[in-house]
Design a protein around this motif. Structure first.
Motif, mmCIF file in Angstrom:
data_model
loop_
_atom_site.group_PDB
_atom_site.id
_atom_site.type_symbol
_atom_site.label_atom_id
_atom_site.label_comp_id
_atom_site.label_asym_id
_atom_site.label_seq_id
_atom_site.Cartn_x
_atom_site.Cartn_y
_atom_site.Cartn_z
ATOM 1 N N LEU A 94 -6.095 2.449 1.249
ATOM 2 C CA LEU A 94 -6.838 3.677 1.480
ATOM 3 C C LEU A 94 -6.291 4.372 2.712
ATOM 4 O O LEU A 94 -6.055 3.723 3.739
ATOM 5 N N ASP A 95 -6.077 5.681 2.637
ATOM 6 C CA ASP A 95 -5.634 6.452 3.800
ATOM 7 C C ASP A 95 -6.798 6.706 4.741
ATOM 8 O O ASP A 95 -7.967 6.715 4.330
ATOM 9 N N ASP A 96 -6.469 6.958 6.010
ATOM 10 C CA ASP A 96 -7.522 7.146 7.004
ATOM 11 C C ASP A 96 -8.084 8.558 7.034
ATOM 12 O O ASP A 96 -8.923 8.875 7.885
ATOM 13 N N ASP A 97 -7.645 9.415 6.110
ATOM 14 C CA ASP A 97 -8.214 10.767 6.031
ATOM 15 C C ASP A 97 -8.775 11.060 4.636
ATOM 16 O O ASP A 97 -9.008 12.212 4.284
ATOM 17 N N TRP A 162 5.427 3.357 -12.773
ATOM 18 C CA TRP A 162 5.619 3.208 -11.329
ATOM 19 C C TRP A 162 5.547 4.517 -10.561
ATOM 20 O O TRP A 162 5.281 4.519 -9.354
ATOM 21 N N LYS A 163 5.761 5.636 -11.232
ATOM 22 C CA LYS A 163 5.753 6.924 -10.526
ATOM 23 C C LYS A 163 4.364 7.308 -10.036
ATOM 24 O O LYS A 163 4.224 8.242 -9.234
ATOM 25 N N THR A 164 3.326 6.617 -10.521
ATOM 26 C CA THR A 164 1.955 6.900 -10.073
ATOM 27 C C THR A 164 1.428 5.803 -9.146
ATOM 28 O O THR A 164 0.219 5.708 -8.929
ATOM 29 N N PHE A 165 2.319 4.999 -8.585
ATOM 30 C CA PHE A 165 1.900 3.980 -7.620
ATOM 31 C C PHE A 165 1.782 4.654 -6.251
ATOM 32 O O PHE A 165 2.666 4.564 -5.410
ATOM 33 N N TRP A 166 0.658 5.359 -6.038
ATOM 34 C CA TRP A 166 0.436 6.169 -4.832
ATOM 35 C C TRP A 166 -0.426 5.377 -3.868
ATOM 36 O O TRP A 166 -1.614 5.137 -4.100
ATOM 37 N N SER A 167 0.156 4.990 -2.741
ATOM 38 C CA SER A 167 -0.429 3.938 -1.910
ATOM 39 C C SER A 167 -1.730 4.312 -1.228
ATOM 40 O O SER A 167 -2.507 3.428 -0.876
ATOM 41 N N GLY A 168 -2.020 5.562 -0.978
ATOM 42 C CA GLY A 168 -3.258 5.915 -0.300
ATOM 43 C C GLY A 168 -4.486 5.810 -1.174
ATOM 44 O O GLY A 168 -5.615 5.985 -0.686
#
Length: 585
Positions: A94-97, A162-168
């Motif tokens: 999870l991103d901090d924003d 894999w193109k949708t492996f968005w880490s946030g």
């Protein structure tokens, strides 16, 4: 607050000087519908200087929080540390924003229960906050433009690649991630997609759950978004450079990038200035209660597309310099025909590893039988992926057979052929097997040959759990392999090196794989502590020259994947960071 048992989910949040947003994220996590005993929070402060520690502590009575401050090294490094510390079966990045809605974690958990396959990750949905929806550039990059997200192209409940492996906003099973690979710290952008591509070789599938929602609350502004595209272009170049794979080349847009940048370069500065003026003018109109009409919106979006493309290819033009810089530091390996050349930083000769290993005719019949039965060819596929079943070079096998004295005290981690050699030489041998299926060939051999040794000890379980508790010291020979990927070679080295005798031998096999190649580079630089004894095709042998002093032992502690150490250092040619002050609230 601490949980009495391990949580199901570990929420990993890297943060850097964003305490205002972090506070909102923690407040939202405190309002989750999911039982709080089922999740933990791991917050990695990436070298910030704001009041994040105080913000985190304010929520310590409400949430199970683990907080670590570290040297600044960007998000890939921070997320990796979070992975090491996590105890949950499912990792939620999870991103901090991004503010999670109250059903965020419960929706993710439901999806993972619906898809229990370890290779299935779950992608959440991120939308703009109401305040940010008035910014036409943010609306564009998260919608039609797709520079931030490409959600308009996705369908709820569908499975993607894999193109949708968005880490946030991604969640993944911890076992799959640890075994398949973690974030590559040399990527300061695109580290999530690069990891997703590597995981796809192990069967990664991404399920999209639109009901698991977070809300983006930070606006980076026009300049911030432009510079983001510039950074993206730089690391797209690196991505396309590293992997000889057509799918990667197409995604990275590395083909004909020079031609495209030459077309855009003469107009770059003027384009930026004119589009920014248009953006500022129309944004002001929206803030004053007006609207952007259809034709104006079309012109604005076309302008956004052009200026962001220009910044992307400007970043591409800086990518070659990035590759040279990383190469000089020894972070990259180049492939030439059927050989890998891994450059050493500062000094030393390259490490060469020939593929495949197809040797025959051993000096002893028994050794020949062992090798023929269990050592297969090694093949390097496009993109640097390795297919192999063999675990040891033929010449290295002969070296072990002929050189290591009978009765020596030896240990091998997740290997087979050296173990078979040592059994037949009546060594005082320990083999550590982290996976149950890796034991089957050993048991088959023992049964078919009636070669039962009372001096063989088999340890079973994850190396990060078993190695610290072995309590064995005074090994003459220790062997580690690279099949599990980074950071395991470094972690195993830090434990095994303590148990190795002075003048004992450390054998690093699979040094054509990235983690072991890096470890070999690192040891080449420690000339007072380690001597390069012998080089084989795919393996190196180092002799331990001295026992570290008590001070040195205290200053270098092993990677602790369970977070029990309060101070520890991860060592490596591209990664030397010390983490201090972990707080388990």
């Amino acid at each position: 607050m601490s949980n009495s048992s391990s949580p199901l989910l570990s929420v990993i949040i890297p943060t850097f000087n964003r305490s205002v947003y972090l506070q909102k994220v923690l407040h939202a996590l405190g309002q989750q519908e999911l039982d709080h005993s089922l999740f933990e929070l791991i917050i990695i402060d990436d070298g910030g200087s704001d009041d994040s520690p105080q913000v985190v502590e304010a929520f310590s009575a409400q949430l199970a929080i683990r907080y670590v401050r570290k040297e600044h090294a960007a998000q890939a490094s921070a997320r990796n540390l979070g992975i090491y510390l996590a105890k949950g079966e499912i990792l939620v990045f999870l991103d901090d924003d991004d503010i999670p809605t109250s059903s965020f974690l419960s929706e993710l958990l439901n999806s993972h229960r619906r898809y229990p396959d370890p290779s299935v990750a779950v992608l959440a949905y991120t939308e703009l906050s109401e305040r940010l929806r008035s910014d036409p550039l943010l609306v564009y990059v998260t919608g039609d433009g797709g520079q931030y997200f490409s959600y308009p192209a996705l369908t709820d409940g569908q499975i993607y690649d894999w193109k949708t492996f968005w880490s946030g906003r991604i969640s993944v099973k911890r076992s799959f991630l640890i075994e398949g690979g973690i974030f590559n710290p040399i990527f300061r952008f695109l580290e999530d997609v690069e990891l997703g591509w590597r995981l796809s070789k192990r069967g990664l599938k991404v399920v999209y759950n639109k009901k698991a929602r977070t809300i983006l609350v930070r606006n980076p502004g026009f300049e911030g978004i432009c510079q983001r595209e510039r950074c993206k272009g730089k690391y797209h170049y690196l991505f396309g450079y590293l992997y000889d794979d057509q799918e990667v080349k197409d995604y990275s847009r590395i083909k004909d990038w020079q031609k495209r940048w030459l077309q855009l370069y003469p107009f770059h500065e003027n384009l930026y200035g004119s589009v920014k003026k248009l953006h500022d003018c129309l944004t002001l109109r929206v803030k004053e209660g007006g609207s952007i009409e259809g034709s104006q919106r079309t012109l604005l979006y076309e302008s956004y597309q052009k200026v962001l493309e220009s910044f992307f290819y400007k970043g591409m033009s800086e990518g070659a310099e990035l590759v040279l810089e990383l190469g000089e530091k020894g972070y990259l390996a180049q492939q030439h025909h059927r050989k890998l050349i891994v450059p050493l930083p500062q000094r030393g000769l390259p490490i060469l590893a020939s593929m495949p290993l197809a040797q025959e005719n051993f000096s002893t019949t028994l050794l020949d039988e062992i090798y023929r039965a269990y050592a297969k060819n090694i093949a390097l596929r496009a993109g640097g992926e390795v297919d192999y079943e063999g675990e040891i070079d033929k010449n290295l096998a002969e070296y072990l057979w002929e050189t290591i004295p009978e009765g020596s005290k030896t240990i091998e981690v997740d290997g087979l052929i050296a173990t078979l050699i040592f059994i037949n030489k009546k060594m005082d041998h320990t083999v550590l097997l982290s996976k149950a299926q890796w034991e089957a060939p050993l048991q088959d051999y023992l049964k078919t040959t009636n070669c039962f040794s009372d001096r063989l000890r088999i340890e079973r379980g994850p190396t990060e759990k078993i190695l610290p508790g072995l309590g064995q010291r005074g090994y003459d020979v220790a062997i580690l392999h690279g099949k599990k990927g980074f950071p395991y070679p470094f972690m195993e080295f830090l434990y095994l090196s303590k148990g190795l005798k002075e003048k004992g031998l450390l054998i690093i096999n699979d040094n054509f794989l990235y983690g072991c190649a890096l470890l070999c580079q690192f040891l080449r630089l420690l000339e007072k502590e380690w001597k390069l004894e012998k080089v084989f095709s795919g393996a190196m042998i180092f002799r331990k020259l001295k026992e570290p002093s008590q001070e040195e032992r205290e200053s270098i502690k092993p990677i602790d994947l369970w977070g029990e150490e309060k101070i520890f250092t991860i060592l490596g040619p591209y990664w030397r960071e010390t983490f201090k002050g972990e707080k388990d609230f």
